[in-house]
Design a protein around this motif. Structure first.
Motif, mmCIF file in Angstrom:
data_model
loop_
_atom_site.group_PDB
_atom_site.id
_atom_site.type_symbol
_atom_site.label_atom_id
_atom_site.label_comp_id
_atom_site.label_asym_id
_atom_site.label_seq_id
_atom_site.Cartn_x
_atom_site.Cartn_y
_atom_site.Cartn_z
ATOM 1 N N GLY A 16 0.836 -1.185 0.000
ATOM 2 C CA GLY A 16 0.000 0.000 0.000
ATOM 3 C C GLY A 16 0.874 1.239 0.000
ATOM 4 N N GLU A 17 0.361 2.333 -0.548
ATOM 5 C CA GLU A 17 1.176 3.534 -0.739
ATOM 6 C C GLU A 17 1.634 4.124 0.590
ATOM 7 O OE1 GLU A 17 1.144 7.696 -3.303
ATOM 8 O OE2 GLU A 17 -0.527 6.273 -3.440
ATOM 9 N N GLU A 18 0.773 4.119 1.593
ATOM 10 C CA GLU A 18 1.126 4.732 2.877
ATOM 11 C C GLU A 18 2.271 3.986 3.547
ATOM 12 O OE1 GLU A 18 -0.944 5.957 7.163
ATOM 13 O OE2 GLU A 18 -2.167 5.144 5.524
ATOM 14 N N ALA A 19 2.228 2.652 3.530
ATOM 15 C CA ALA A 19 3.274 1.857 4.172
ATOM 16 C C ALA A 19 4.544 1.825 3.333
ATOM 17 C CB ALA A 19 2.773 0.432 4.417
ATOM 18 N N ALA A 20 4.384 1.899 2.006
ATOM 19 C CA ALA A 20 5.550 1.816 1.129
ATOM 20 C C ALA A 20 6.338 3.116 1.078
ATOM 21 C CB ALA A 20 5.109 1.440 -0.285
ATOM 22 N N ARG A 21 5.678 4.253 1.318
ATOM 23 C CA ARG A 21 6.335 5.547 1.148
ATOM 24 C C ARG A 21 7.588 5.711 2.006
ATOM 25 N NH1 ARG A 21 6.791 7.590 -3.007
ATOM 26 N NH2 ARG A 21 4.594 7.012 -3.348
ATOM 27 N N PRO A 22 7.584 5.355 3.301
ATOM 28 C CA PRO A 22 8.824 5.500 4.090
ATOM 29 C C PRO A 22 9.972 4.662 3.550
ATOM 30 C CG PRO A 22 6.913 5.215 5.525
ATOM 31 C CD PRO A 22 6.446 4.932 4.130
ATOM 32 N N MET A 23 9.677 3.495 3.007
ATOM 33 C CA MET A 23 10.726 2.659 2.423
ATOM 34 C C MET A 23 11.255 3.281 1.143
ATOM 35 S SD MET A 23 9.388 -1.263 3.065
ATOM 36 C CE MET A 23 7.659 -0.995 2.658
ATOM 37 N N LEU A 24 10.355 3.760 0.299
ATOM 38 C CA LEU A 24 10.757 4.330 -0.978
ATOM 39 C C LEU A 24 11.578 5.602 -0.790
ATOM 40 C CD1 LEU A 24 7.461 3.792 -3.012
ATOM 41 C CD2 LEU A 24 9.604 2.540 -3.253
ATOM 42 N N GLU A 25 11.318 6.347 0.265
ATOM 43 C CA GLU A 25 12.078 7.565 0.526
ATOM 44 C C GLU A 25 13.530 7.270 0.894
ATOM 45 O OE1 GLU A 25 9.856 9.543 3.525
ATOM 46 O OE2 GLU A 25 8.370 10.380 2.133
ATOM 47 N N ARG A 26 13.809 6.026 1.295
ATOM 48 C CA ARG A 26 15.177 5.659 1.674
ATOM 49 C C ARG A 26 15.934 4.987 0.528
ATOM 50 N NH1 ARG A 26 15.450 1.729 6.189
ATOM 51 N NH2 ARG A 26 17.633 2.393 6.204
ATOM 52 N N ILE A 27 15.253 4.682 -0.588
ATOM 53 C CA ILE A 27 15.869 3.947 -1.691
ATOM 54 C C ILE A 27 16.256 4.898 -2.818
ATOM 55 C CG2 ILE A 27 15.522 2.173 -3.459
ATOM 56 C CD1 ILE A 27 13.499 0.853 -1.592
ATOM 57 N N VAL A 28 17.481 4.728 -3.327
ATOM 58 C CA VAL A 28 17.916 5.395 -4.555
ATOM 59 C C VAL A 28 18.159 4.299 -5.573
ATOM 60 C CG1 VAL A 28 19.558 6.964 -5.636
ATOM 61 C CG2 VAL A 28 19.024 7.207 -3.191
#
Length: 231
Positions: A146-158
């Motif tokens: 889900g977008e809400e749970a995935a967003r913190p992870m995606l913010e840490r990935i380059v």
């Protein structure tokens, strides 16, 4: 490049010849720039890849070794399906993380990345180097968590992608090759057995802090691919 492999030889052996265009050059230089960075625990560079693995079992019970008697194993075997081996390696730190999964769908990739990020709790950003498989993107994490749970992870990935048909630029392939030789070159019937062997092998390699000595840099790229730099 580790283990005596020359980039010129790898490029010539590639089944699909890569298009040496601006996109190839841009992606290659981006990946090589990550490899040239000094070790930084705050922004680790991690190479990720997955490999299918055929699970097999003995068709007939093997005979164990005994005094004056060698072990015997029948050449016939029984297929038990396939699985996917996910590998992430931080080459300069000598760290790797390995999981066996039944498939390599979006959810499998997303859960592997989630578990990988947990191993870097103090890192501000994690630079992931991988190929262009259609599951290697933000969509996999959003669809799975889900977008809400995935967003913190995606913010840490380059994200850093190798050029098309140039996966030899991904050091995870070197780690997969080493793991295959050390623990997967035998008959493993169940997914649990595959994971057990992978865990044992990766723990041993992590304990020894086995690193990958990558020697193909941007200056070498100009020599190997002069047509990309004539401009």
């Amino acid at each position: 490049m580790a283990q005596g492999t020359r980039p010129e030889a790898v490029a010539k052996k590639t089944w699909c010849v890569p298009k040496l265009n601006d996109e190839f050059c841009e992606r290659m230089e981006d990946v090589l720039e990550q490899y040239e960075k000094p070790l930084d625990p705050n922004e680790p560079v991690v190479c990720l890849d997955e490999q299918p693995y055929q699970r097999v079992d003995d068709a007939r019970p093997p005979e164990p070794a005994a005094p004056g008697k060698i072990a015997k194993q029948d050449y016939e075997y029984r297929r038990c399906g396939t699985c996917s081996v996910f590998v992430a390696v931080e080459p300069k730190a000598g760290k790797r993380f390995v999981q066996a999964k039944r498939h390599r769908k979006r959810a499998d990739f997303a859960r592997f990345v989630r578990d990988l990020l947990k191993r870097y709790p103090d890192a501000e950003r994690v630079h992931l180097v991988m190929d262009n498989l259609n599951t290697h993107n933000e969509k996999s994490l959003i669809e799975t968590f889900g977008e809400e749970a995935a967003r913190p992870m995606l913010e840490r990935i380059v994200w850093h992608f190798t050029p098309k048909h140039a996966s030899w630029l991904n050091m995870a392939e070197i780690e997969i090759s080493a793991i295959q030789r050390q623990c997967l070159g035998r008959r493993l019937a169940s997914l649990d057995k595959v994971q057990s062997e992978l865990s044992h092998c990766s723990r041993d390699r992590n304990r020894k802090k086995i690193k990958i000595n990558w020697t193909f840099h941007r200056k070498d790229a100009k020599r190997v691919f002069p047509e990309l730099y004539r401009k």
